[in-house]
Scaffold this motif. Structure first.
Motif, short mmCIF file in Angstrom:
data_model
loop_
_atom_site.label_atom_id
_atom_site.label_comp_id
_atom_site.label_asym_id
_atom_site.label_seq_id
_atom_site.Cartn_x
_atom_site.Cartn_y
_atom_site.Cartn_z
N ARG A 108 27.68 -5.37 27.12
CA ARG A 108 26.77 -4.61 26.27
C ARG A 108 27.43 -4.31 24.92
O ARG A 108 26.80 -4.42 23.87
CB ARG A 108 26.36 -3.30 26.96
N GLN A 109 28.72 -3.95 24.95
CA GLN A 109 29.44 -3.67 23.70
C GLN A 109 29.49 -4.92 22.82
O GLN A 109 29.30 -4.84 21.60
CB GLN A 109 30.86 -3.20 24.01
N LEU A 110 29.76 -6.08 23.44
CA LEU A 110 29.79 -7.31 22.66
C LEU A 110 28.44 -7.59 22.02
O LEU A 110 28.35 -7.97 20.84
CB LEU A 110 30.18 -8.50 23.55
N SER A 111 27.38 -7.35 22.79
CA SER A 111 26.03 -7.59 22.28
C SER A 111 25.70 -6.65 21.12
O SER A 111 25.21 -7.09 20.08
CB SER A 111 25.01 -7.43 23.42
N LEU A 112 26.00 -5.37 21.30
CA LEU A 112 25.71 -4.39 20.25
C LEU A 112 26.54 -4.64 19.00
O LEU A 112 26.11 -4.36 17.88
CB LEU A 112 25.96 -2.96 20.77
N GLY A 113 27.73 -5.21 19.20
CA GLY A 113 28.61 -5.51 18.06
C GLY A 113 28.31 -6.84 17.40
O GLY A 113 29.00 -7.23 16.46
N GLY A 114 27.28 -7.54 17.91
CA GLY A 114 26.91 -8.82 17.33
C GLY A 114 27.88 -9.94 17.62
O GLY A 114 27.90 -10.95 16.91
N LYS A 115 28.69 -9.78 18.67
CA LYS A 115 29.68 -10.81 19.01
C LYS A 115 29.15 -11.67 20.15
O LYS A 115 28.68 -11.17 21.16
CB LYS A 115 31.01 -10.15 19.44
N TYR A 150 31.06 -3.87 29.07
CA TYR A 150 31.76 -4.63 28.04
C TYR A 150 30.85 -5.67 27.41
O TYR A 150 30.88 -5.89 26.20
CB TYR A 150 33.01 -5.28 28.63
N GLN A 177 23.42 -13.63 21.89
CA GLN A 177 22.61 -12.45 22.16
C GLN A 177 21.69 -12.69 23.36
O GLN A 177 20.98 -13.70 23.39
CB GLN A 177 21.78 -12.09 20.93
#
Length: 402
Positions: free
Chosen positions: A67-74, A65, A77
């Motif tokens: 990782r998803q936040l990071s990839l989504g720019g949320k 999860y 970083q």
């Protein structure tokens, strides 16, 4: 020996006070040099970063999860290292907690106290030096800060080991009137508590440092009692901490190994008491004397108007070796007497904690790569279990049932 020769020898012999002072100054400068070599280039401690797995565990989410936040720019970083390994600072972890709290669906990621939940003041006490008070206080304060609480650690011991663990050398870095003594003294030099609070390199954890000037409170109080002027000694620590309590969720007091005026004031300011004890006969006998004397003195304080209203009292077993038969028997003896007041979990004796202390660090500061995996895991699991049990007691005191 002729009288003149004897007189010359006596004049040549150094005074014992000069010898002691010389040894103290030499040791102080060597410790300063050690700090400069351990924490270059500015001789100040800094907190390590945490792997994405560690960050996810601290926050209470899956690594995927994050990782998803990071990839989504949320959110913040992470730093990406060799092989794409992601790491977060504690500031970033707390920022992620705030982000998830704002978008959460009932689950709390930032555990700060809410309306109606009083600041918890935990006093770590015992009569005997070496019972693990400072080790317990330091690891508890840092554990709670890692969990996202706003924590204030207060060093009430003139030996100032808690202060040293957090990167300050008491005789060099802590100037006059900069300990809690500055906020509880009886004269016109008394300062607002906020002026003696220091930020640490550990986000979410502030410190009121200690040094030898704390002994002044022990010397000043008898005179104040004779004059019967001003606020009573047993209420001064509570008043000083109350002035900054709205900034914190939890305050951890590392008390000196004696039942003096500082300790009594701390016990009157506390909402909970943690009594550390090493499970050996002499230590338990010493604790017995501490409990009897504390009961007598606190009864006198209560009769004079002092308040004692604890949410919980617990005995924390420290430096426990499960393979040691007599220690196991002593632990069983304590559990039969005190029942639920002995924490279920024990702080195990560990070379990992001792080795971390050689560089003036706790186990929460130093990475797993510095130890054999089994040694580190065993020690950190023990610490987490003890501190997690105390955290649960705090939550129950706040009325949180989940």
């Amino acid at each position: 020996m002729a009288t003149g020769d004897k007189a010359r020898l006596e004049r040549a012999k150094p005074k014992v006070t000069d010898v002691i002072a010389g040894d103290g100054n030499s040791l102080s400068h060597e410790l300063l040099a050690l700090r400069q070599s351990l924490f270059p280039p500015i001789s100040q401690k800094s907190l390590r970063t945490f792997s994405s797995g560690e960050a996810a565990k601290l926050i209470g989410v899956a690594d995927g999860y994050l990782r998803q936040l990071s990839l989504g720019g949320k959110g913040p970083q992470p730093d990406t290292g060799i092989g794409g390994r992601r790491s977060y600072t504690l500031e970033q972890i707390n920022e992620l907690r705030r982000l998830l709290d704002e978008g959460g669906k009932g689950k709390r990621y930032l555990p700060k106290r809410g309306i109606g939940e009083h600041c918890q003041v935990l006093a770590t006490v015992n009569f005997k030096g070496g019972s693990g008070k400072t080790t317990t206080s330091a690891h508890l304060a840092q554990y709670l800060a890692l969990r996202g609480y706003r924590v204030l650690a207060v060093d009430l011991d003139p030996q100032a080991s808690l202060t040293a663990l957090h990167g300050y050398q008491p005789e060099f870095d802590i100037e006059a009137n900069s300990t809690l003594y500055g906020a509880i003294r009886y004269d016109a030099e008394r300062r607002p508590t906020e002026e003696v609070v220091r930020k640490t390199y550990f986000p979410g954890l502030d410190l009121i440092p200690g040094n030898l000037e704390l002994m002044e409170f022990e010397h000043d109080t008898p005179r104040a009692l004779a004059d019967a002027a001003g606020e009573a000694f047993f209420g001064r620590i509570a008043t000083a901490l109350g002035a900054v309590a709205d900034r914190y969720d939890i305050i951890v007091l590392d008390c000196p190994p004696q039942l003096g005026f500082l300790t009594l004031g701390a016990l009157c300011a506390a909402t909970a008491m943690l009594v550390t004890v090493h499970p050996q006969m002499l230590d338990v006998m010493s604790m017995c004397q501490f409990l009897l004397m504390a009961a007598d003195l606190l009864s006198v304080v209560q009769g004079a108007g002092g308040e004692l209203d604890y949410d919980f009292l617990r005995y924390v077993v420290t430096r426990y070796e499960p393979s040691d038969g007599p220690q196991t028997q002593m632990l069983a003896f304590m559990r039969s007497l005190f029942r639920e007041r002995v924490l279920t979990n024990t702080m195990l004796k560990s070379t990992a904690i001792s080795d971390a202390g050689l560089t003036k660090q706790t186990l929460y500061e130093i990475g797993r790569e510095n130890f054999t995996r089994s040694t580190y895991d065993r020690a950190i699991e023990s610490l987490d279990a003890v501190n997690g049990e105390i955290e649960t007691l705090i939550e129950h005191a706040w009325g949180r049932t989940s």
